[in-house]
Write a protein that holds these residues in place. Structure first.
Motif, PDB file in Angstrom:
ATOM      1  N   ILE A   1      58.142  37.051  40.193  1.00 45.21           N
ATOM      2  CA  ILE A   1      58.446  36.597  38.838  1.00 45.21           C
ATOM      3  C   ILE A   1      57.601  35.358  38.594  1.00 45.21           C
ATOM      4  CG2 ILE A   1      60.204  35.649  37.293  1.00 45.21           C
ATOM      5  CD1 ILE A   1      62.291  37.215  38.916  1.00 45.21           C
TER       6      ILE A   1
ATOM      7  N   PRO B   1      59.098  36.604  32.285  1.00 50.19           N
ATOM      8  CA  PRO B   1      60.051  36.393  31.193  1.00 50.19           C
ATOM      9  C   PRO B   1      59.360  35.647  30.054  1.00 50.19           C
ATOM     10  CG  PRO B   1      60.450  34.815  32.944  1.00 50.19           C
ATOM     11  CD  PRO B   1      59.338  35.707  33.422  1.00 50.19           C
ATOM     12  N   THR B   2      59.446  36.175  28.853  1.00 50.38           N
ATOM     13  CA  THR B   2      58.776  35.541  27.718  1.00 50.38           C
ATOM     14  C   THR B   2      59.381  36.002  26.408  1.00 50.38           C
ATOM     15  OG1 THR B   2      56.635  35.208  26.619  1.00 50.38           O
ATOM     16  CG2 THR B   2      57.018  37.364  27.634  1.00 50.38           C
TER      17      THR B   2
ATOM     18  N   TYR C   1      56.203  42.379  31.059  1.00 45.29           N
ATOM     19  CA  TYR C   1      56.749  41.289  30.250  1.00 45.29           C
ATOM     20  C   TYR C   1      58.184  41.638  29.856  1.00 45.29           C
ATOM     21  CZ  TYR C   1      51.971  39.652  30.081  1.00 45.29           C
ATOM     22  OH  TYR C   1      50.726  39.193  30.436  1.00 45.29           O
ATOM     23  N   VAL C   2      59.092  40.690  30.087  1.00 46.84           N
ATOM     24  CA  VAL C   2      60.515  40.926  29.846  1.00 46.84           C
ATOM     25  C   VAL C   2      60.985  39.971  28.754  1.00 46.84           C
ATOM     26  CG1 VAL C   2      62.820  40.955  30.863  1.00 46.84           C
ATOM     27  CG2 VAL C   2      60.829  41.613  32.256  1.00 46.84           C
ATOM     28  N   THR C   3      61.474  40.531  27.653  1.00 45.06           N
ATOM     29  CA  THR C   3      61.881  39.711  26.506  1.00 45.06           C
ATOM     30  C   THR C   3      63.391  39.550  26.397  1.00 45.06           C
ATOM     31  OG1 THR C   3      61.841  41.665  25.057  1.00 45.06           O
ATOM     32  CG2 THR C   3      59.817  40.355  25.197  1.00 45.06           C
TER      33      THR C   3
ATOM     34  N   ILE D   1      65.965  35.580  31.193  1.00 46.21           N
ATOM     35  CA  ILE D   1      65.689  35.397  32.615  1.00 46.21           C
ATOM     36  C   ILE D   1      66.606  36.235  33.497  1.00 46.21           C
ATOM     37  CG2 ILE D   1      67.158  33.340  32.797  1.00 46.21           C
ATOM     38  CD1 ILE D   1      63.841  33.978  34.695  1.00 46.21           C
TER      39      ILE D   1
ATOM     40  N   SER E   1      67.944  39.177  32.871  1.00 42.58           N
ATOM     41  CA  SER E   1      67.458  40.556  32.858  1.00 42.58           C
ATOM     42  C   SER E   1      66.170  40.676  33.653  1.00 42.58           C
ATOM     43  CB  SER E   1      67.228  41.010  31.409  1.00 42.58           C
ATOM     44  OG  SER E   1      66.670  42.309  31.380  1.00 42.58           O
ATOM     45  N   CYS E   2      65.304  39.681  33.537  1.00 39.04           N
ATOM     46  CA  CYS E   2      64.046  39.693  34.283  1.00 39.04           C
ATOM     47  C   CYS E   2      64.315  39.736  35.786  1.00 39.04           C
ATOM     48  CB  CYS E   2      63.225  38.455  33.915  1.00 39.04           C
ATOM     49  SG  CYS E   2      61.589  38.411  34.660  1.00 39.04           S
TER      50      CYS E   2
ATOM     51  N   THR F   1      60.402  28.406  34.455  1.00 36.84           N
ATOM     52  CA  THR F   1      61.108  29.638  34.812  1.00 36.84           C
ATOM     53  C   THR F   1      62.185  29.356  35.852  1.00 36.84           C
ATOM     54  OG1 THR F   1      59.132  30.918  34.312  1.00 36.84           O
ATOM     55  CG2 THR F   1      60.797  31.996  35.661  1.00 36.84           C
TER      56      THR F   1
END
Length: 200
Positions: free
Chosen positions: A73, A98-99, A113-115, A118, A120-121, A141
């Motif tokens: 990550i 995460p973004t 990319y996970v929106t 954090i 969920s990421c 992060t």
């Protein structure tokens, strides 16, 4: 069971970069001194040919643990600065970012990319890691993971230098106590490897 650990080289006064860090100079002014614990390994090793590893035994252990992780990550800023390691941090493991603003185009098959935040990421990274640990990069992060209570460990490579200015690891945390347990201390010339478990 997979655990997530933040790993960071840090000066004695708490900085993870020198001042003026940017994409052209990710470690900032004099910040590469923090990474000296990795030096001296040479281009090959008798046990693992054609693979870089640090010279000293405890640093090798810490390095090998990082390279044994099943997913990475990274914060978007860190990933941008590193060029997302050209899509392969190590051994082809997936990289999760995460973004709130994923790029319009993603040239890297292994970068995700996970929106959704954090938590969920981290959940996605743990699932992808297949039972192995997950390595995390990036101060912001790491702070978000601590705030959400989803970070398991913090690995610090503490270097005997005072940078005076730069980017601190824990600057943006709220005024609440986060309790940690020091579970491992390893020493090599020029570095103290510290592992903390985050109390949940």
């Amino acid at each position: 069971m997979s655990e997530v650990f933040l790993t960071m080289a840090m000066s004695l006064d708490g900085f993870i970069t020198g001042p003026d860090d940017n994409a052209e100079n990710p470690a900032g002014t004099n910040g590469m001194r923090l990474m000296d614990w990795l030096s001296g390994g040479g281009a090959s090793d008798a046990e693992v040919p054609h693979t870089f590893r640090p010279t000293y035994p405890n640093s090798r252990l810490v390095f090998d643990e990082a390279m044994a992780t099943g997913a990475v990550i990274t914060g978007k800023r860190t990933g941008d600065f590193a060029g997302y390691w050209n899509g392969d941090h190590h051994d082809g493991v997936p990289i999760f970012v995460p973004t709130h603003r994923p790029p319009a185009e993603n040239p890297y098959e292994r970068v995700h990319y996970v929106t959704e935040g954090i938590a969920s990421c981290i959940q996605q990274a743990k699932q992808a890691a297949g039972g192995r640990n997950v390595m995390m990069h990036g101060a912001y992060t790491g702070q978000q993971a601590l705030k959400e209570g989803v970070l398991d460990m913090i690995d610090i490579q503490l270097r005997p230098v005072l940078l005076g200015r730069g980017r601190r690891l824990f600057d943006e945390l709220p005024a609440e106590h986060t309790e940690l347990d020091l579970v491992r201390t390893l020493e090599d010339p020029g570095v103290l490897h510290l592992r903390y478990v985050v109390r949940k």
